[in-house]
Design a protein around this motif. Structure first.
Motif, PDB file in Angstrom:
ATOM      1  N   LEU A   1       0.826  -1.193   0.000  1.00 46.52           N
ATOM      2  CA  LEU A   1       0.000   0.000   0.000  1.00 46.52           C
ATOM      3  C   LEU A   1       0.866   1.251   0.000  1.00 46.52           C
ATOM      4  O   LEU A   1       1.675   1.448   0.902  1.00 46.52           O
ATOM      5  N   ASP A   2       0.687   2.099  -1.030  1.00 45.00           N
ATOM      6  CA  ASP A   2       1.384   3.379  -1.047  1.00 45.00           C
ATOM      7  C   ASP A   2       0.718   4.298  -0.031  1.00 45.00           C
ATOM      8  O   ASP A   2      -0.515   4.331   0.086  1.00 45.00           O
ATOM      9  N   TYR A   3       1.511   5.067   0.690  1.00 45.41           N
ATOM     10  CA  TYR A   3       0.934   6.025   1.625  1.00 45.41           C
ATOM     11  C   TYR A   3       1.904   7.165   1.883  1.00 45.41           C
ATOM     12  O   TYR A   3       3.097   7.080   1.586  1.00 45.41           O
ATOM     13  N   ALA A   4       1.350   8.247   2.411  1.00 40.72           N
ATOM     14  CA  ALA A   4       2.155   9.404   2.785  1.00 40.72           C
ATOM     15  C   ALA A   4       1.653   9.926   4.126  1.00 40.72           C
ATOM     16  O   ALA A   4       0.463   9.830   4.430  1.00 40.72           O
ATOM     17  N   VAL A   5       2.574  10.464   4.904  1.00 39.54           N
ATOM     18  CA  VAL A   5       2.230  11.117   6.162  1.00 39.54           C
ATOM     19  C   VAL A   5       2.477  12.609   5.952  1.00 39.54           C
ATOM     20  O   VAL A   5       3.551  13.004   5.502  1.00 39.54           O
ATOM     21  N   ILE A   6       1.461  13.411   6.237  1.00 40.41           N
ATOM     22  CA  ILE A   6       1.529  14.849   6.006  1.00 40.41           C
ATOM     23  C   ILE A   6       1.396  15.585   7.333  1.00 40.41           C
ATOM     24  O   ILE A   6       0.491  15.305   8.119  1.00 40.41           O
ATOM     25  N   SER A   7       2.287  16.524   7.552  1.00 36.98           N
ATOM     26  CA  SER A   7       2.196  17.406   8.715  1.00 36.98           C
ATOM     27  C   SER A   7       1.825  18.792   8.197  1.00 36.98           C
ATOM     28  O   SER A   7       2.412  19.278   7.224  1.00 36.98           O
ATOM     29  N   SER A   8       0.826  19.412   8.830  1.00 35.91           N
ATOM     30  CA  SER A   8       0.413  20.738   8.406  1.00 35.91           C
ATOM     31  C   SER A   8      -0.065  21.538   9.604  1.00 35.91           C
ATOM     32  O   SER A   8      -0.243  21.010  10.699  1.00 35.91           O
ATOM     33  N   CYS A   9      -0.268  22.823   9.360  1.00 34.84           N
ATOM     34  CA  CYS A   9      -0.777  23.713  10.389  1.00 34.84           C
ATOM     35  C   CYS A   9      -2.230  24.011  10.048  1.00 34.84           C
ATOM     36  O   CYS A   9      -2.530  24.555   8.984  1.00 34.84           O
ATOM     37  N   LEU A  10      -3.127  23.644  10.936  1.00 29.92           N
ATOM     38  CA  LEU A  10      -4.558  23.849  10.715  1.00 29.92           C
ATOM     39  C   LEU A  10      -4.991  25.121  11.438  1.00 29.92           C
ATOM     40  O   LEU A  10      -4.859  25.224  12.651  1.00 29.92           O
ATOM     41  N   ASP A  11      -5.482  26.090  10.665  1.00 31.80           N
ATOM     42  CA  ASP A  11      -5.936  27.360  11.223  1.00 31.80           C
ATOM     43  C   ASP A  11      -7.460  27.401  11.147  1.00 31.80           C
ATOM     44  O   ASP A  11      -8.038  27.495  10.070  1.00 31.80           O
ATOM     45  N   ILE A  12      -8.113  27.303  12.302  1.00 28.79           N
ATOM     46  CA  ILE A  12      -9.579  27.294  12.348  1.00 28.79           C
ATOM     47  C   ILE A  12     -10.142  28.597  12.917  1.00 28.79           C
ATOM     48  O   ILE A  12     -11.302  28.677  13.275  1.00 28.79           O
ATOM     49  N   SER A  13      -9.305  29.634  12.977  1.00 29.65           N
ATOM     50  CA  SER A  13      -9.722  30.895  13.586  1.00 29.65           C
ATOM     51  C   SER A  13     -10.859  31.579  12.830  1.00 29.65           C
ATOM     52  O   SER A  13     -11.603  32.367  13.409  1.00 29.65           O
ATOM     53  N   LYS A  14     -11.014  31.288  11.549  1.00 27.72           N
ATOM     54  CA  LYS A  14     -12.072  31.913  10.756  1.00 27.72           C
ATOM     55  C   LYS A  14     -13.239  30.950  10.506  1.00 27.72           C
ATOM     56  O   LYS A  14     -14.079  31.190   9.646  1.00 27.72           O
ATOM     57  N   TRP A  15     -13.268  29.868  11.235  1.00 29.89           N
ATOM     58  CA  TRP A  15     -14.335  28.878  11.123  1.00 29.89           C
ATOM     59  C   TRP A  15     -15.188  28.990  12.373  1.00 29.89           C
ATOM     60  O   TRP A  15     -14.708  28.730  13.476  1.00 29.89           O
ATOM     61  N   LYS A  16     -16.403  29.433  12.225  1.00 34.53           N
ATOM     62  CA  LYS A  16     -17.246  29.783  13.360  1.00 34.53           C
ATOM     63  C   LYS A  16     -18.367  28.775  13.586  1.00 34.53           C
ATOM     64  O   LYS A  16     -19.008  28.318  12.644  1.00 34.53           O
ATOM     65  N   THR A  17     -18.601  28.462  14.842  1.00 30.34           N
ATOM     66  CA  THR A  17     -19.725  27.610  15.220  1.00 30.34           C
ATOM     67  C   THR A  17     -20.929  28.508  15.454  1.00 30.34           C
ATOM     68  O   THR A  17     -20.850  29.481  16.203  1.00 30.34           O
ATOM     69  N   VAL A  18     -22.045  28.192  14.768  1.00 30.29           N
ATOM     70  CA  VAL A  18     -23.268  28.993  14.893  1.00 30.29           C
ATOM     71  C   VAL A  18     -24.456  28.085  15.157  1.00 30.29           C
ATOM     72  O   VAL A  18     -24.422  26.888  14.877  1.00 30.29           O
TER      73      VAL A  18
END
Length: 196
Positions: free
Chosen positions: A136-153
Motif C-alpha cells: 500500500l502506497d501512503y504518505a504522512v503529512i504534517s500541516s498547520c490547521l488554522d480554524i480561527s475563521k471557522w465559526k460555530t453557529v
C-alpha cells in the motif's frame, strides 16, 4: 515508538479536537476541520484522484497525497456547514477512521443544532514520510490547521456560539493519506496538541 498510552492520548485528543468546535457546552481545547470553498483558486485545483504527471513516483505520490489532503478538508467544511450532509463528497477523499470520525462528529454537532461557517486554512502541508512500494502506497503529512475563521453557529438563528477561550485555533495536525484502488484517501487525522 509510541506507547499504547500515547496512542490512546492522541485518539482522545482527536475526538476532543472535533467536539470542542461543535459543542458550546464542552470545555475542550482543540478543534478541527477545513475547506477552502471560498478560495478563488479552489476550482482550478486538479482532482486529487487523478495522478499528477511526474517522472519520479515519489514526487508524484507527494503531490497527489497533498492534493487529496487539501480536497478532503474542503469537503469536511461542506459536511459541517450542511445539516443534511448531502453537499459534501467526503467519500471521494476520505476512508477508514478519518471518514468515520468526520461523519460522526458532524452528525453530533447537527443533532445539537450547530453548524460551522466560514473557512479553515491548511497551511504548509509537508510530506514527512512517503512509501511507494509494497502492498500500500501512503504518505504522512504534517500541516498547520488554522480554524480561527471557522465559526460555530446555531443552525436556526445563525448566531455565533461561544466556545472555550483556551481552545487552540491554530495547531499542528498529522494526517495519513493512502492510495486505494479508487484513488488517494485520507485515512487518519491526528491533532498534535501543539501550536503552530
Amino acid at each position: 515508538m509510541r506507547t499504547a498510552q500515547n496512542q490512546g492520548r492522541l485518539r482522545r485528543s482527536l475526538k476532543n479536537s472535533m467536539l470542542a468546535l461543535f459543542m458550546a457546552t464542552c470545555a475542550l481545547t482543540i478543534a478541527s476541520c477545513s475547506d477552502a470553498s471560498h478560495d478563488p483558486q479552489a476550482s482550478s485545483t486538479p482532482s486529487a484522484t487523478q495522478p499528477t504527471e511526474s517522472a519520479d513516483p515519489t514526487e508524484t505520490a507527494k503531490k497527489d497525497a497533498i492534493a487529496t489532503h487539501q480536497s478532503y478538508w474542503k469537503e469536511v467544511e461542506k459536511l459541517y456547514a450542511d445539516r443534511s450532509g448531502k453537499s459534501a463528497k467526503l467519500k471521494q477523499y476520505a476512508a477508514s477512521a478519518a471518514l468515520k470520525n468526520a461523519e460522526q462528529d458532524a452528525k453530533h454537532a447537527h443533532r445539537r443544532g450547530l453548524l460551522l461557517t466560514g473557512h479553515v486554512t491548511v497551511q504548509d502541508p509537508t510530506v514527512t514520510k512517503v512509501v511507494t512500494h509494497g502492498k500500500l502506497d501512503y504518505a504522512v503529512i504534517s500541516s498547520c490547521l488554522d480554524i480561527s475563521k471557522w465559526k460555530t453557529v446555531k443552525a436556526d438563528t445563525k448566531k455565533p456560539v461561544t466556545l472555550p477561550s483556551n481552545r487552540l485555533t491554530k495547531y499542528v495536525i498529522q494526517s495519513t493519506v493512502e492510495r486505494w484502488p479508487e484513488g488517494w484517501r485520507v485515512t487518519r487525522d491526528e491533532p498534535q496538541d501543539r501550536r503552530c
